[in-house]
Design an enzyme around this catalytic site. Structure first.
Site, PDB file in Angstrom:
ATOM      1  N   LYS A 157       0.552  -1.416  -0.022  1.00  0.00           N
ATOM      2  CA  LYS A 157      -0.010   0.069   0.051  1.00  0.00           C
ATOM      3  C   LYS A 157       0.924   1.169  -0.080  1.00  0.00           C
ATOM      4  O   LYS A 157       0.229   2.296  -0.459  1.00  0.00           O
ATOM      5  CB  LYS A 157      -1.026   0.081   1.222  1.00  0.00           C
ATOM      6  CG  LYS A 157      -2.159  -1.167   1.081  1.00  0.00           C
ATOM      7  CD  LYS A 157      -3.012  -0.925   2.112  1.00  0.00           C
ATOM      8  CE  LYS A 157      -4.127  -2.104   2.184  1.00  0.00           C
ATOM      9  NZ  LYS A 157      -4.860  -1.846   3.338  1.00  0.00           N
TER      10      LYS A 157
ATOM     11  N   TYR B 175     -12.450  -8.989  10.985  1.00  0.00           N
ATOM     12  CA  TYR B 175     -13.511  -9.567  10.790  1.00  0.00           C
ATOM     13  C   TYR B 175     -13.344 -11.097  10.874  1.00  0.00           C
ATOM     14  O   TYR B 175     -14.444 -11.572  10.353  1.00  0.00           O
ATOM     15  CB  TYR B 175     -14.149  -9.125   9.613  1.00  0.00           C
ATOM     16  CG  TYR B 175     -12.929  -9.181   8.285  1.00  0.00           C
ATOM     17  CD1 TYR B 175     -12.892 -10.229   7.594  1.00  0.00           C
ATOM     18  CD2 TYR B 175     -12.639  -7.656   7.908  1.00  0.00           C
ATOM     19  CE1 TYR B 175     -12.143 -10.175   6.551  1.00  0.00           C
ATOM     20  CE2 TYR B 175     -11.620  -7.963   6.949  1.00  0.00           C
ATOM     21  CZ  TYR B 175     -11.463  -9.076   5.960  1.00  0.00           C
ATOM     22  OH  TYR B 175     -10.493  -8.977   5.109  1.00  0.00           O
TER      23      TYR B 175
HETATM   24  P1  NAP Z   1       0.688  -3.227  10.645  1.00  0.00           P
HETATM   25  O1  NAP Z   1       0.996  -2.254  10.020  1.00  0.00           O
HETATM   26  O2  NAP Z   1       1.394  -4.529  10.649  1.00  0.00           O
HETATM   27  O3  NAP Z   1       0.324  -2.967  12.241  1.00  0.00           O
HETATM   28  C1  NAP Z   1       0.216  -3.899  13.291  1.00  0.00           C
HETATM   29  C2  NAP Z   1      -0.219  -3.293  14.612  1.00  0.00           C
HETATM   30  O4  NAP Z   1      -0.493  -4.292  15.426  1.00  0.00           O
HETATM   31  C3  NAP Z   1       0.880  -2.219  15.114  1.00  0.00           C
HETATM   32  O5  NAP Z   1       0.306  -1.049  15.826  1.00  0.00           O
HETATM   33  C4  NAP Z   1       1.625  -3.134  16.063  1.00  0.00           C
HETATM   34  O6  NAP Z   1       2.325  -2.669  17.181  1.00  0.00           O
HETATM   35  C5  NAP Z   1       0.367  -4.058  16.745  1.00  0.00           C
HETATM   36  N1  NAP Z   1       0.865  -5.079  17.232  1.00  0.00           N
HETATM   37  C6  NAP Z   1       1.111  -6.359  16.581  1.00  0.00           C
HETATM   38  N2  NAP Z   1       1.463  -7.214  17.438  1.00  0.00           N
HETATM   39  C7  NAP Z   1       1.357  -6.930  18.681  1.00  0.00           C
HETATM   40  C8  NAP Z   1       1.458  -7.341  20.110  1.00  0.00           C
HETATM   41  N3  NAP Z   1       1.920  -8.956  20.279  1.00  0.00           N
HETATM   42  N4  NAP Z   1       1.006  -6.535  20.962  1.00  0.00           N
HETATM   43  C9  NAP Z   1       0.683  -5.277  20.664  1.00  0.00           C
HETATM   44  N5  NAP Z   1       0.614  -4.846  19.558  1.00  0.00           N
HETATM   45  C10 NAP Z   1       0.976  -5.416  18.557  1.00  0.00           C
HETATM   46  O7  NAP Z   1      -0.969  -3.954  10.117  1.00  0.00           O
HETATM   47  P2  NAP Z   1      -1.905  -3.017   9.695  1.00  0.00           P
HETATM   48  O8  NAP Z   1      -1.909  -2.862   8.127  1.00  0.00           O
HETATM   49  O9  NAP Z   1      -2.061  -1.619  10.274  1.00  0.00           O
HETATM   50  O10 NAP Z   1      -3.497  -3.939   9.945  1.00  0.00           O
HETATM   51  C11 NAP Z   1      -4.172  -4.095  11.226  1.00  0.00           C
HETATM   52  C12 NAP Z   1      -5.203  -4.904  11.656  1.00  0.00           C
HETATM   53  O11 NAP Z   1      -6.345  -4.100  10.453  1.00  0.00           O
HETATM   54  C13 NAP Z   1      -5.213  -5.981  10.915  1.00  0.00           C
HETATM   55  O12 NAP Z   1      -5.377  -7.050  11.813  1.00  0.00           O
HETATM   56  C14 NAP Z   1      -6.175  -6.138   9.736  1.00  0.00           C
HETATM   57  O13 NAP Z   1      -6.950  -7.351   9.709  1.00  0.00           O
HETATM   58  C15 NAP Z   1      -7.014  -5.214  10.098  1.00  0.00           C
HETATM   59  N6  NAP Z   1      -7.338  -4.406   8.828  1.00  0.00           N
HETATM   60  C16 NAP Z   1      -8.729  -4.739   8.219  1.00  0.00           C
HETATM   61  C17 NAP Z   1      -9.221  -4.073   7.285  1.00  0.00           C
HETATM   62  C18 NAP Z   1     -10.718  -4.045   6.790  1.00  0.00           C
HETATM   63  O14 NAP Z   1     -11.002  -3.937   5.927  1.00  0.00           O
HETATM   64  N7  NAP Z   1     -11.660  -4.344   7.981  1.00  0.00           N
HETATM   65  C19 NAP Z   1      -8.472  -3.567   6.191  1.00  0.00           C
HETATM   66  C20 NAP Z   1      -6.976  -3.394   6.690  1.00  0.00           C
HETATM   67  C21 NAP Z   1      -6.539  -3.995   7.819  1.00  0.00           C
HETATM   68  P3  NAP Z   1       3.806  -2.219  17.234  1.00  0.00           P
HETATM   69  O15 NAP Z   1       4.047  -1.040  16.239  1.00  0.00           O
HETATM   70  O16 NAP Z   1       4.185  -2.034  18.594  1.00  0.00           O
HETATM   71  O17 NAP Z   1       4.484  -3.502  16.361  1.00  0.00           O
END
Ligand code: NAP
Length: 291
Positions: free
Chosen positions: A71, A232
């Site tokens: 992205k 989801y």
């Molecule tokens: P990302 O950039 O990898 O960010 C992951 C986030 O989770 C970071 O804030 C990370 O914290 C935190 N995290 C991961 N492991 C952790 C742990 N053990 N303890 C505490 N915090 C933790 O991912 P993203 O692209 O933002 O996506 C995040 C979520 O949004 C995903 O679950 C995805 O399924 C969902 N999503 C949904 C849609 C939808 O259409 N509904 C679209 C996109 C994404 P740190 O920075 O400290 O590592």
């Protein structure tokens, strides 16, 4: 629908891509609205994003969605970027134009539509965001631009949260976002009877790791009036269960997925998708998730 020489090709690029639900959204809409198009997944290997976008343009692919991990990387492959996508620093939708693709961020507009359809208000609200990753940054921007009173951006990695807060505050011209270490949620809980809208933007609790929530302390959930989890799968996350068990309303991220797709479809086809078609796609997505 029969494929023929006139069928327009659309798709989604990412890695991995095998579990994407986006073909369900777009092929259902095409069928329902009688549009001659087909939407397919494209697996793009690491380091191949530029070649993939150029190749798609050369093959006259009309539009694409972009998912993890491209992205941000795709930004440098575009001829133009919508203002909000530029401010967010990520795109998930490409639309074909003269000379290349324009990038949009329909995760942003889609989450906004999803929250509106669930009756959730952002303006003048005190909001807690859990997570400052790619989606957390977009949600922080969304809350700030839609005039939240205050956004507490909690993240395990505090430097990342601070960077997002500084950048978003500067873009929107407010001091609305405050970064905090995740464990400092206790400070917010101690502030009397205040109840928050909490948007869960971390990946914790997603299948198959469904027995975890990013905060497990019940005291936190007594301060949540509405919990919006962007995950989801599963349908009801542990975060949502904790919100409901403590008297709050909880929602999952399927409507965000739905509306980011609807918005992309409308951009590509210059049309308004009727509510009956939106409902049909939502039902189909729910059915797909149950299988
Ligand atoms: P990302 O950039 O990898 O960010 C992951 C986030 O989770 C970071 O804030 C990370 O914290 C935190 N995290 C991961 N492991 C952790 C742990 N053990 N303890 C505490 N915090 C933790 O991912 P993203 O692209 O933002 O996506 C995040 C979520 O949004 C995903 O679950 C995805 O399924 C969902 N999503 C949904 C849609 C939808 O259409 N509904 C679209 C996109 C994404 P740190 O920075 O400290 O590592």
């Amino acid at each position: 629908m029969e494929l023929c020489g006139r069928t327009k090709v659309y798709g989604i690029i990412g890695n991995p891509i095998e579990h994407t639900l986006s073909p369900v959204i777009h092929n259902t809409l095409a069928q329902d609205m009688g549009i001659e198009m087909v939407y397919v997944p494209f697996h793009v290997e690491e380091g191949q994003i530029e070649a993939a976008v150029k190749g798609a343009y050369g093959l006259h692919v009309y539009g694409m969605n972009v998912t993890v991990p491209y992205k941000r990387d795709v930004l440098s492959c575009l001829v133009d970027i919508d203002i909000h996508a530029k401010q967010i620093g990520a795109v998930n939708t490409l639309a074909r134009t003269e000379g290349g693709y324009i990038g949009y961020n329909t995760d942003f507009s889609g989450l906004w539509c999803a929250m509106k359809s669930d009756g959730i208000v952002v303006e003048n609200e005190e909001i807690i965001l859990l997570g400052a990753g790619g989606v957390g940054r977009m949600v922080a921007f969304m809350c700030a631009i839609h005039k939240a009173a205050k956004v507490y951006l909690l993240n395990r990695n505090i430097e990342k949260a601070q960077q997002v807060a500084t950048e978003v505050n500067k873009i929107v011209g407010t001091e609305c976002i405050t970064a905090m270490p995740l464990l400092e949620y206790e400070k917010l809980v101690q502030e009397g009877n205040r109840k928050y809208l909490v948007i869960q933007c971390t990946s914790i609790g997603m299948s198959p790791d469904t027995e975890r929530a990013v905060i497990e302390d019940e005291a936190f959930y007594r301060c949540v009036k509405t919990g919006y989890d962007l995950i989801y799968t599963p349908w009801e996350t542990k975060f949502m269960r904790l919100v409901r068990a403590n008297g709050g309303m909880a929602y999952n991220g399927l409507k965000m997925l739905l509306y980011q797709g609807i918005d992309a479809f409308e951009i590509w086809n210059g049309c308004k998708v009727p509510q009956e078609s939106v409902n049909k796609v939502y039902e189909k997505l729910q059915k797909q998730l149950r299988n």
